[in-house]
Every structure is written in C-alpha cells, then in structure tokens.
Design a protein around this motif. Structure first.
Motif, short mmCIF file in Angstrom:
data_model
loop_
_atom_site.label_atom_id
_atom_site.label_comp_id
_atom_site.label_asym_id
_atom_site.label_seq_id
_atom_site.Cartn_x
_atom_site.Cartn_y
_atom_site.Cartn_z
N HIS A 48 0.83 -1.21 0.00
CA HIS A 48 0.00 0.00 0.00
C HIS A 48 0.86 1.26 0.00
CE1 HIS A 48 -3.42 -2.59 0.54
NE2 HIS A 48 -2.86 -3.12 1.62
N ALA A 49 1.89 1.27 0.83
CA ALA A 49 2.81 2.42 0.86
C ALA A 49 3.57 2.52 -0.44
CB ALA A 49 3.77 2.29 2.04
N LEU A 50 3.95 1.39 -1.01
CA LEU A 50 4.65 1.37 -2.30
C LEU A 50 3.78 1.97 -3.39
CD1 LEU A 50 7.19 0.37 -3.84
CD2 LEU A 50 5.98 -1.81 -4.14
N LEU A 51 2.53 1.56 -3.46
CA LEU A 51 1.61 2.09 -4.47
C LEU A 51 1.41 3.60 -4.29
CD1 LEU A 51 -0.32 1.71 -6.83
CD2 LEU A 51 -2.10 1.06 -5.16
N LEU A 52 1.28 4.04 -3.07
CA LEU A 52 1.11 5.47 -2.80
C LEU A 52 2.30 6.27 -3.32
CD1 LEU A 52 -0.57 7.72 -1.44
CD2 LEU A 52 0.70 7.24 0.65
N VAL A 53 3.49 5.81 -3.06
CA VAL A 53 4.70 6.50 -3.53
C VAL A 53 4.71 6.54 -5.06
CG1 VAL A 53 7.22 6.38 -3.66
CG2 VAL A 53 6.07 6.05 -1.47
N TRP A 54 4.44 5.40 -5.68
CA TRP A 54 4.43 5.37 -7.15
C TRP A 54 3.41 6.35 -7.72
CZ3 TRP A 54 4.22 -0.66 -7.74
CH2 TRP A 54 5.50 -1.18 -7.59
N LYS A 55 2.19 6.35 -7.16
CA LYS A 55 1.13 7.25 -7.68
C LYS A 55 1.50 8.71 -7.48
CE LYS A 55 -2.95 4.38 -7.70
NZ LYS A 55 -4.34 4.26 -7.26
N GLN A 56 2.20 9.02 -6.41
CA GLN A 56 2.60 10.40 -6.13
C GLN A 56 3.74 10.87 -7.01
OE1 GLN A 56 3.49 10.24 -1.95
NE2 GLN A 56 1.43 10.87 -1.35
N HIS A 57 4.59 9.96 -7.49
CA HIS A 57 5.84 10.37 -8.10
C HIS A 57 6.07 9.96 -9.55
CE1 HIS A 57 7.35 12.07 -4.39
NE2 HIS A 57 6.87 11.00 -3.77
N ILE A 58 5.42 8.92 -10.04
CA ILE A 58 5.66 8.47 -11.41
C ILE A 58 4.69 9.16 -12.36
CG2 ILE A 58 5.60 6.49 -12.99
CD1 ILE A 58 6.51 4.75 -10.63
N LYS A 59 5.22 9.77 -13.41
CA LYS A 59 4.39 10.43 -14.42
C LYS A 59 3.74 9.37 -15.30
CE LYS A 59 7.19 14.61 -14.88
NZ LYS A 59 7.97 15.44 -15.81
N ILE A 60 2.43 9.47 -15.43
CA ILE A 60 1.69 8.61 -16.34
C ILE A 60 1.20 9.50 -17.49
CG2 ILE A 60 -0.31 7.09 -16.64
CD1 ILE A 60 1.87 5.87 -14.86
N TYR A 61 1.48 9.07 -18.71
CA TYR A 61 1.16 9.86 -19.91
C TYR A 61 -0.24 9.55 -20.41
CZ TYR A 61 5.89 11.53 -19.79
OH TYR A 61 7.05 12.16 -19.40
N PRO A 62 -0.78 10.37 -21.32
CA PRO A 62 -2.14 10.15 -21.83
C PRO A 62 -2.38 8.74 -22.37
CG PRO A 62 -1.39 12.32 -22.49
CD PRO A 62 -0.21 11.62 -21.85
N CYS A 63 -1.34 8.06 -22.81
CA CYS A 63 -1.47 6.67 -23.28
C CYS A 63 -1.71 5.70 -22.13
CB CYS A 63 -0.24 6.25 -24.08
SG CYS A 63 1.28 6.22 -23.08
#
Length: 150
Positions: A48-63
């Motif tokens: 859960h903490a791992l997913l939170l960090v990823w969602k906060q920091h990894i850019k997801i593009y329109p694709c």
C-alpha cells in the motif's frame, strides 16, 4: 531451467510488464505478501505504501503508461525447494522515450529479492529497492523527488 526458476523469473518479468503498462496497482499487488526496503533505512514498507509513492511520483502519460521499458537481466537464482524459499539478484535498466526526449536509459541498478512458495505458488516476500546505482535524465519520468529507487 526448472519449473520453480521459471515461475520466479516470470514474477520478475511480470513486475516489469505491469510497471511499463502503467498498471501500478497490479505491480504493487505482486508485493502483497512482501516487505520492501527503501533507501538505506531499516524500516520496511508494504504494498500500500509502495503504491502510494508510485502514484505520487511516477508520471503517467495520456497513453496510460510511464513510457518506460524495464529490462531485467543477469538473474542469479538460488532456490531451496525443501524450504520453499528462494533468492534472486538481478540487474535492471529502465529506458524511456517521450515526445520531449528520445529513447534513452534513465536508471540502472540491482534488485535483491526473496521469494517464498505457499500452496505451490511462488510469491515475493522481500525486495531491496535501495540499490539504484546509475541515473540519467529522470525529468520525464518523475514528478519531483522520488524517495527511493524502483
């Protein structure tokens, strides 16, 4: 390669496939039964903490993806079939291409993973995420400071 080695290797590759496909939830779910070491700290985090960090920091593009390709290589797999435990040390290299940057390596390091077999199914039980060794241009991949390697 024996069946256990294939299953464990496939877990490594499934992680890369889910990350590159933008399925952060699916990637985090692979660590449902694992603890993750971040940086050089002694505290461990969960999925859960791992997913939170990823969602906060990894850019997801329109694709719907981070426009990356994780290449996992040189796995050294050590399996104790009797105890249902295994370790893997492997290299990773992350490539990225966007409309703003050409295809290029953006990060490289090592994964040190531990696996356990429960009811004939292998799963992650530990990952050391503190082994980021080389970084390139991360500006198109991360939103600000990323607290640990991936």
């Amino acid at each position: 390669m024996n069946n256990s080695a294939v299953e464990i290797t496939n877990l490594l590759y499934r992680y890369a496939e889910k990350m590159d496909g933008g399925d952060l939830e699916g990637a985090a779910a692979l660590f449902r039964h694992a603890r993750i070491k971040v940086q050089s700290r002694d505290d461990l985090i969960d999925e859960h903490a791992l997913l939170l960090v990823w969602k906060q920091h990894i850019k997801i593009y329109p694709c719907g993806t981070p426009r990356t390709k994780h290449i996992i290589s040189n796995p050294i797999i050590e399996i104790d079939e009797a105890s249902g435990k295994a370790t893997v040390r492997a290299y990773y290299t992350v490539f990225q291409e966007t409309d703003e940057i050409p295809l290029q390596p953006i990060a490289a390091g090592r994964y040190h993973d531990t696996f356990e077999r429960i009811d004939q199914t292998w799963r992650f039980s530990f990952r050391d995420y503190s082994l980021l060794e080389l970084t390139g241009n991360l500006s198109a991949h991360l939103k600000g400071f990323f607290p640990f390697a991936w």
